[in-house]
Design a protein around this motif. Structure first.
Motif, PDB file in Angstrom:
ATOM      1  N   LEU A   1     -19.083   0.132   7.888  1.00 22.78           N
ATOM      2  CA  LEU A   1     -17.984  -0.835   7.836  1.00 22.78           C
ATOM      3  C   LEU A   1     -16.931  -0.522   8.886  1.00 22.78           C
ATOM      4  N   ALA A   2     -16.698   0.767   9.102  1.00 26.75           N
ATOM      5  CA  ALA A   2     -15.723   1.179  10.124  1.00 26.75           C
ATOM      6  C   ALA A   2     -16.127   0.622  11.482  1.00 26.75           C
ATOM      7  N   VAL A   3     -17.407   0.728  11.814  1.00 30.53           N
ATOM      8  CA  VAL A   3     -17.910   0.234  13.099  1.00 30.53           C
ATOM      9  C   VAL A   3     -17.697  -1.274  13.212  1.00 30.53           C
ATOM     10  N   ILE A   4     -17.951  -2.018  12.142  1.00 22.74           N
ATOM     11  CA  ILE A   4     -17.798  -3.476  12.167  1.00 22.74           C
ATOM     12  C   ILE A   4     -16.353  -3.867  12.482  1.00 22.74           C
ATOM     13  N   TYR A   5     -15.416  -3.258  11.755  1.00 23.49           N
ATOM     14  CA  TYR A   5     -14.002  -3.575  11.981  1.00 23.49           C
ATOM     15  C   TYR A   5     -13.534  -3.117  13.367  1.00 23.49           C
ATOM     16  N   LEU A   6     -13.917  -1.904  13.735  1.00 23.12           N
ATOM     17  CA  LEU A   6     -13.456  -1.340  15.008  1.00 23.12           C
ATOM     18  C   LEU A   6     -14.036  -2.094  16.204  1.00 23.12           C
TER      19      LEU A   6
ATOM     20  N   ALA B   1       0.814  -1.216   0.000  1.00 15.94           N
ATOM     21  CA  ALA B   1       0.000   0.000   0.000  1.00 15.94           C
ATOM     22  C   ALA B   1       0.846   1.263   0.000  1.00 15.94           C
ATOM     23  N   TYR B   2       2.026   1.193   0.630  1.00 16.17           N
ATOM     24  CA  TYR B   2       2.855   2.392   0.774  1.00 16.17           C
ATOM     25  C   TYR B   2       4.211   2.275   0.073  1.00 16.17           C
ATOM     26  N   ALA B   3       4.323   1.311  -0.853  1.00 20.96           N
ATOM     27  CA  ALA B   3       5.519   1.163  -1.697  1.00 20.96           C
ATOM     28  C   ALA B   3       6.813   1.082  -0.876  1.00 20.96           C
ATOM     29  N   VAL B   4       6.808   0.230   0.142  1.00 14.59           N
ATOM     30  CA  VAL B   4       8.007   0.015   0.955  1.00 14.59           C
ATOM     31  C   VAL B   4       8.700  -1.258   0.454  1.00 14.59           C
TER      32      VAL B   4
ATOM     33  N   ASP C   1     -13.307   4.771   8.313  1.00 17.18           N
ATOM     34  CA  ASP C   1     -13.814   5.934   9.043  1.00 17.18           C
ATOM     35  C   ASP C   1     -13.429   7.235   8.334  1.00 17.18           C
ATOM     36  N   VAL C   2     -12.168   7.347   7.959  1.00 15.51           N
ATOM     37  CA  VAL C   2     -11.685   8.620   7.386  1.00 15.51           C
ATOM     38  C   VAL C   2     -11.619   8.613   5.863  1.00 15.51           C
ATOM     39  N   GLY C   3     -11.820   7.463   5.227  1.00 21.10           N
ATOM     40  CA  GLY C   3     -11.748   7.399   3.778  1.00 21.10           C
ATOM     41  C   GLY C   3     -10.327   7.375   3.249  1.00 21.10           C
ATOM     42  N   GLN C   4      -9.433   6.672   3.930  1.00 24.93           N
ATOM     43  CA  GLN C   4      -8.039   6.547   3.495  1.00 24.93           C
ATOM     44  C   GLN C   4      -7.858   5.245   2.716  1.00 24.93           C
TER      45      GLN C   4
END
Length: 203
Positions: free
Chosen positions: A125-130, A78-81, A114-117
């Protein structure tokens, strides 16, 4: 003669370097990697190891399906590491880690929704995962979940559990402690006093 001596000296130097044994970077244990993930130092560690373990990490994510390595490899993609960036594949591996119950993966996906990242914002969906991460004692997930409830998202049926998890968390940082106190006070306003009292009982 001087030129010949210089060439001999250079050749000896190169030979000496070539004969030095290469130091292999040891692969991280599951416990060690999980601690690195909790401290958000997993990507830095891969960089610090000069990207020597990419193939091993990929094998443990794809073939062995170890959740901690799936999460690590997903973040790397995701972050090209140390690999070419591939957000879609990165999210795939993060989800695979979350499906196996890795708390950090559940919290991160919940935060992303939650933040759309990297994904489109989706509070449900955020609530389910969190909620799943919070039930495992993930403090960041617990606080974010309560804040989502305070913002009108989620179901009131989950308030008691969310309050209980966050209320019984141990926090040394004063600023974070105050944030938690404020979040709990707001959530308590949405709950009957008897439910708040019950949530405060020892776990």
């Amino acid at each position: 003669m001087i030129k010949k001596l210089c060439c001999i000296a250079l050749l000896m130097s190169v030979t000496a370097v070539a004969q030095e044994p290469l130091t292999a970077v040891p692969l991280y244990t599951e416990a060690e990697l999980i601690e690195l993930i909790k401290k958000n130092q997993h990507l830095k560690r891969v960089k610090d190891d000069d990207c020597q373990l990419v193939q091993d990490i990929e094998a443990r994510a794809e073939t062995m399906e170890l959740p901690s390595y799936q999460f690590l490899y997903g973040d790397m993609l995701a972050y090209a590491v140390c690999v070419d960036r591939n957000v879609e594949l990165g999210l795939y591996f993060m989800r695979k880690a979350a499906e196996q119950g890795l708390s950090s993966a559940l919290e991160q996906l919940g935060r992303y929704y939650d933040v759309g990242q990297l994904v489109q914002a989706d509070k449900a969906l955020a609530v389910i995962y969190l909620r799943e991460a919070a039930s495992q004692g993930n403090l960041a997930a617990q606080l974010r979940l309560v804040n989502l409830f305070n913002s009108g998202h989620g179901s009131p049926r989950d308030y008691e559990d969310a309050y209980r998890w966050l209320f019984h968390s141990a926090v040394a940082d004063k600023k974070l402690h105050q944030q938690i106190q404020n979040a709990l006070a707001r959530l308590a306003e949405k709950m009957p006093e008897s439910v708040v009292r019950r949530a405060r009982l020892p776990m």
